[in-house]
Design an enzyme around this catalytic site. Structure first.
Site, short mmCIF file in Angstrom:
data_model
loop_
_atom_site.label_atom_id
_atom_site.label_comp_id
_atom_site.label_asym_id
_atom_site.label_seq_id
_atom_site.Cartn_x
_atom_site.Cartn_y
_atom_site.Cartn_z
N GLU A 1 131.39 10.00 184.85
CA GLU A 1 132.06 8.93 185.60
C GLU A 1 131.08 8.16 186.47
O GLU A 1 131.36 7.03 186.88
CB GLU A 1 133.23 9.47 186.43
CG GLU A 1 132.82 10.34 187.60
CD GLU A 1 134.01 10.85 188.42
OE1 GLU A 1 134.95 10.07 188.65
OE2 GLU A 1 133.99 12.03 188.81
N GLU B 1 110.59 20.92 175.01
CA GLU B 1 111.73 21.77 174.63
C GLU B 1 111.32 23.24 174.58
O GLU B 1 112.02 24.12 175.11
CB GLU B 1 112.29 21.31 173.29
CG GLU B 1 113.02 19.96 173.40
CD GLU B 1 113.58 19.44 172.10
OE1 GLU B 1 113.18 19.94 171.02
OE2 GLU B 1 114.42 18.52 172.14
N TYR C 1 108.50 15.76 172.66
CA TYR C 1 109.78 16.47 172.51
C TYR C 1 109.57 17.98 172.38
O TYR C 1 110.18 18.76 173.08
CB TYR C 1 110.46 16.02 171.22
CG TYR C 1 111.14 14.68 171.20
CD1 TYR C 1 112.52 14.60 171.26
CD2 TYR C 1 110.43 13.50 171.04
CE1 TYR C 1 113.18 13.38 171.18
CE2 TYR C 1 111.08 12.28 170.96
CZ TYR C 1 112.46 12.23 171.03
OH TYR C 1 113.10 11.02 170.95
N CYS D 1 114.85 20.05 159.78
CA CYS D 1 115.94 20.04 160.76
C CYS D 1 116.76 21.33 160.71
O CYS D 1 117.01 21.96 161.74
CB CYS D 1 116.85 18.84 160.50
SG CYS D 1 118.23 18.74 161.62
N LYS E 1 116.30 25.19 166.88
CA LYS E 1 115.81 24.86 168.23
C LYS E 1 116.98 24.83 169.22
O LYS E 1 116.92 25.45 170.28
CB LYS E 1 115.11 23.50 168.18
CG LYS E 1 114.53 22.96 169.48
CD LYS E 1 115.49 22.23 170.37
CE LYS E 1 116.26 21.11 169.75
NZ LYS E 1 115.52 19.94 169.37
N CYS F 1 115.70 20.90 164.52
CA CYS F 1 116.86 20.63 165.39
C CYS F 1 117.82 21.81 165.53
O CYS F 1 118.20 22.16 166.65
CB CYS F 1 117.68 19.46 164.84
SG CYS F 1 116.79 18.27 163.85
N HIS G 1 137.72 12.00 186.09
CA HIS G 1 137.33 12.73 187.29
C HIS G 1 137.77 14.18 187.21
O HIS G 1 138.88 14.43 186.76
CB HIS G 1 137.97 12.05 188.51
CG HIS G 1 137.50 12.64 189.79
ND1 HIS G 1 136.22 12.47 190.25
CD2 HIS G 1 138.14 13.43 190.70
CE1 HIS G 1 136.09 13.11 191.41
NE2 HIS G 1 137.24 13.70 191.70
P1 NDP Z 1 105.36 13.87 169.94
O1 NDP Z 1 104.70 12.78 169.23
O2 NDP Z 1 106.69 13.66 170.55
O3 NDP Z 1 104.39 14.43 171.07
C1 NDP Z 1 103.08 14.84 170.78
C2 NDP Z 1 102.42 15.21 172.08
O4 NDP Z 1 101.15 15.79 171.82
C3 NDP Z 1 102.19 14.02 172.99
O5 NDP Z 1 102.38 14.44 174.31
C4 NDP Z 1 100.73 13.66 172.72
O6 NDP Z 1 100.10 13.07 173.83
C5 NDP Z 1 100.15 15.04 172.49
N1 NDP Z 1 98.97 15.04 171.62
C6 NDP Z 1 98.81 14.40 170.43
N2 NDP Z 1 97.61 14.67 169.91
C7 NDP Z 1 96.99 15.51 170.77
C8 NDP Z 1 95.73 16.14 170.79
N3 NDP Z 1 94.85 15.97 169.80
N4 NDP Z 1 95.42 16.93 171.83
C9 NDP Z 1 96.30 17.11 172.85
N5 NDP Z 1 97.51 16.54 172.89
C10 NDP Z 1 97.86 15.75 171.86
O7 NDP Z 1 105.37 15.06 168.88
P2 NDP Z 1 106.14 16.44 168.83
O8 NDP Z 1 105.22 17.31 168.06
O9 NDP Z 1 106.60 16.88 170.17
O10 NDP Z 1 107.42 16.07 167.97
C11 NDP Z 1 107.32 15.34 166.76
C12 NDP Z 1 108.49 14.45 166.57
O11 NDP Z 1 109.63 15.20 166.17
C13 NDP Z 1 108.96 13.72 167.83
O12 NDP Z 1 108.24 12.55 168.06
C14 NDP Z 1 110.40 13.47 167.56
O13 NDP Z 1 110.54 12.23 166.91
C15 NDP Z 1 110.81 14.61 166.66
N6 NDP Z 1 111.58 15.60 167.43
C16 NDP Z 1 112.80 15.24 167.93
C17 NDP Z 1 113.53 16.11 168.69
C18 NDP Z 1 114.85 15.70 169.25
O14 NDP Z 1 115.42 14.73 168.77
N7 NDP Z 1 115.35 16.36 170.30
C19 NDP Z 1 113.07 17.47 168.95
C20 NDP Z 1 111.76 17.74 168.41
C21 NDP Z 1 111.07 16.83 167.67
P3 NDP Z 1 100.17 11.49 174.14
O15 NDP Z 1 101.39 11.25 174.94
O16 NDP Z 1 98.92 11.29 174.91
O17 NDP Z 1 100.15 10.81 172.81
#
Ligand code: NDP
Length: 447
Positions: A440, A180, A176, A42, A50, A47, A435
């Site tokens: 709101e 982002e 995410y 983080c 980022k 976080c 407002h």
């Molecule tokens: P996520 O699990 O959110 O997303 C992973 C993405 O990669 C999904 O779209 C998934 O597709 C895709 N994917 C997974 N495997 C493959 C593959 N083999 N080939 C192609 N695409 C693939 O993971 P992130 O890495 O984005 O983030 C990890 C975690 O970190 C998040 O889940 C979140 O909990 C945390 N995080 C939180 C943030 C915040 O609070 N703002 C910011 C950044 C991270 P599909 O939908 O098909 O599974």
């Protein structure tokens, strides 16, 4: 039996730091081992940096908006190295703060990798320590799938230390991190493409919000490729040549894989203590975060329940109080608010429309608003804000609140308190608005 410590925490990230500090304040003798930087993902590669990059990248648009308000902003340009240096300085400051917090709480900080060598024993370098309880708080790490040329791609860890902003940038993944970083790099001036394997990204979020983010990102010039799969990547003189399974080939200067994060358990020695893990490496714990080895606990991303810092903090706090205190409120996974710092950002708490329908059928009503936020009215930006509320008709209970647009994260945090308190639609209706704000809208949505 005498132990060196009451509590030995592995990993000084969000969960580990919080748990060790509280345990020590409750009178336990505590050590925390960290092989890298204080604060974990983080603070160092998640976080915090980022969000700094989100702010940095949004200035490009802010300068443009400022012109609508009469400012002359000709000639502004980004000094990337200065941005990264300033970001690094801030992170170093936070590393120091974390260290200070632990030292002031009398937690011993061991700057080494720790390996579990038994139910009550940990090895750090050539030293062995014993502890009554061990907490595994080692987090997760980005995972890149295996494919020809996967060695040419980077993960979010490296995104914070790029030498320059790539001209042509591809991010693979529609979660995410993918969304982002697509916003960040686009804002910083990279020609940005996001490739996602299914028909619409941000799976699991409310459909209106997913479509809203899709439309706004497209409006900002990001090339969204859905139903898109990378087959191979070849390094050429022109850049990284990406061959898609769908047939086309494109060249980029940098390719980020944001395809999920997996529990950090490699070489941690958990098997030696009989700690059970799921096939993906997630440490299995009971409702008190105890593993199959009664003296070993685990919290945070390594248990792969909800990969969010505030959740790890709550879990770490619970374990410390449970082991060394008077008992503490259990971690409540219901109604966890979350924000995606896309541009514009999106935030949510509670059930999506789809989930509510599945649970309550026709007994739901959806309130909806879409408008041009006031900040943008003097500008040529067409960005919109969208608000949505899902209500259960028979009880009037607000099941979910979703927002896309400026300040969504800030606004939904307050909404989460209302939902936690069991707010009904009539409570929103009898609340006076502030407002003029976007917030709101939530108290003026009518049939
Ligand atoms: P996520 O699990 O959110 O997303 C992973 C993405 O990669 C999904 O779209 C998934 O597709 C895709 N994917 C997974 N495997 C493959 C593959 N083999 N080939 C192609 N695409 C693939 O993971 P992130 O890495 O984005 O983030 C990890 C975690 O970190 C998040 O889940 C979140 O909990 C945390 N995080 C939180 C943030 C915040 O609070 N703002 C910011 C950044 C991270 P599909 O939908 O098909 O599974």
């Amino acid at each position: 039996m005498e132990f060196d410590y009451d509590y030995f925490v592995i990993g000084a990230g969000s969960g580990g730091v919080r748990s060790s500090r509280i345990a020590s304040q409750l009178g336990a003798k505590v050590a925390v081992a960290e092989e890298a930087f204080m604060g974990g993902t983080c603070v160092n590669v998640g976080c915090v940096p980022k969000k700094l990059l989100v702010y940095a990248s949004h200035f490009m648009e802010d300068f443009h908006l400022a012109a609508g308000y009469g400012w002359n902003v000709d000639g502004v340009k980004l000094d990337w190295q200065k941005l990264i240096n300033n970001k690094n300085k801030e992170i170093e400051r936070l590393n120091g703060i974390y260290k200070g917090i632990l030292e002031r709480a009398n937690v011993e900080v061991i700057a080494e990798r720790a390996v579990v060598t038994g139910p009550n024993e940990v090895q750090c370098g050539d030293k062995k320590y014993t502890a009554k309880y061990i907490l595994v708080a080692t987090g997760a790490r980005p995972t890149i799938p295996e494919f020809p040329g996967s060695e040419h791609v980077i993960t979010s860890n490296e995104m914070f230390f790029l030498e320059e902003v790539p001209k042509r940038f591809l991010v693979v993944g529609g979660g995410y991190i993918g969304v982002e970083f697509a916003g960040i790099m686009n804002g910083l001036g990279a020609e940005t493409t996001l490739s996602y394997r299914r028909d619409l990204f941000l799976r699991g979020f409310d459909i209106s919000m997913r479509e809203f983010i899709r439309d706004e990102m497209t409006r900002k010039g990001i090339n969204l490729k859905f139903e898109s799969n990378v087959e191979s990547i070849t390094k050429t003189d022109a850049g990284l040549e990406v061959k898609y399974k769908e047939g086309e080939t494109e060249v980029y200067d940098q390719v980020l894989y944001a395809t999920g994060r997996h529990p950090n358990v490699q070489g941690l020695g958990l098997e030696t203590a009989g700690v059970d893990m799921a096939p993906n490496g997630a440490v299995l714990v009971d409702d008190k975060f105890k593993t199959s080895c009664p003296s070993i606990y685990a919290v945070g991303d390594v248990i792969n329940r909800v990969q969010l810092t505030p959740v790890a903090l709550a879990e770490g706090m619970f374990v410390a109080h449970d082991l060394f205190g008077e008992g503490f409120r259990e971690v409540d996974y219901n109604l966890i608010p979350t924000a995606i710092f896309s541009q514009p950002e999106m935030a949510t708490v509670g059930l999506t429309e789809g989930e509510a329908k599945e649970k309550f059928g026709e007994d739901i009503k959806v309130y909806f608003g879409s408008f041009r936020p006031m900040k943008l009215v003097l500008t040529d930006s067409e960005e919109r804000t969208m608000v949505k509320m899902v209500v259960r008709v028979s009880t009037n209970e607000v099941l979910g609140v979703h927002m896309g647009g400026i300040y969504s994260g800030e606004i939904i945090q307050g909404m989460a308190v209302a939902l936690k308190a069991g707010a009904k639609k009539e409570d929103f209706d009898r609340t006076i608005g502030i407002h003029p704000t976007s917030a709101e809208e939530f108290v003026t949505m009518r049939d």
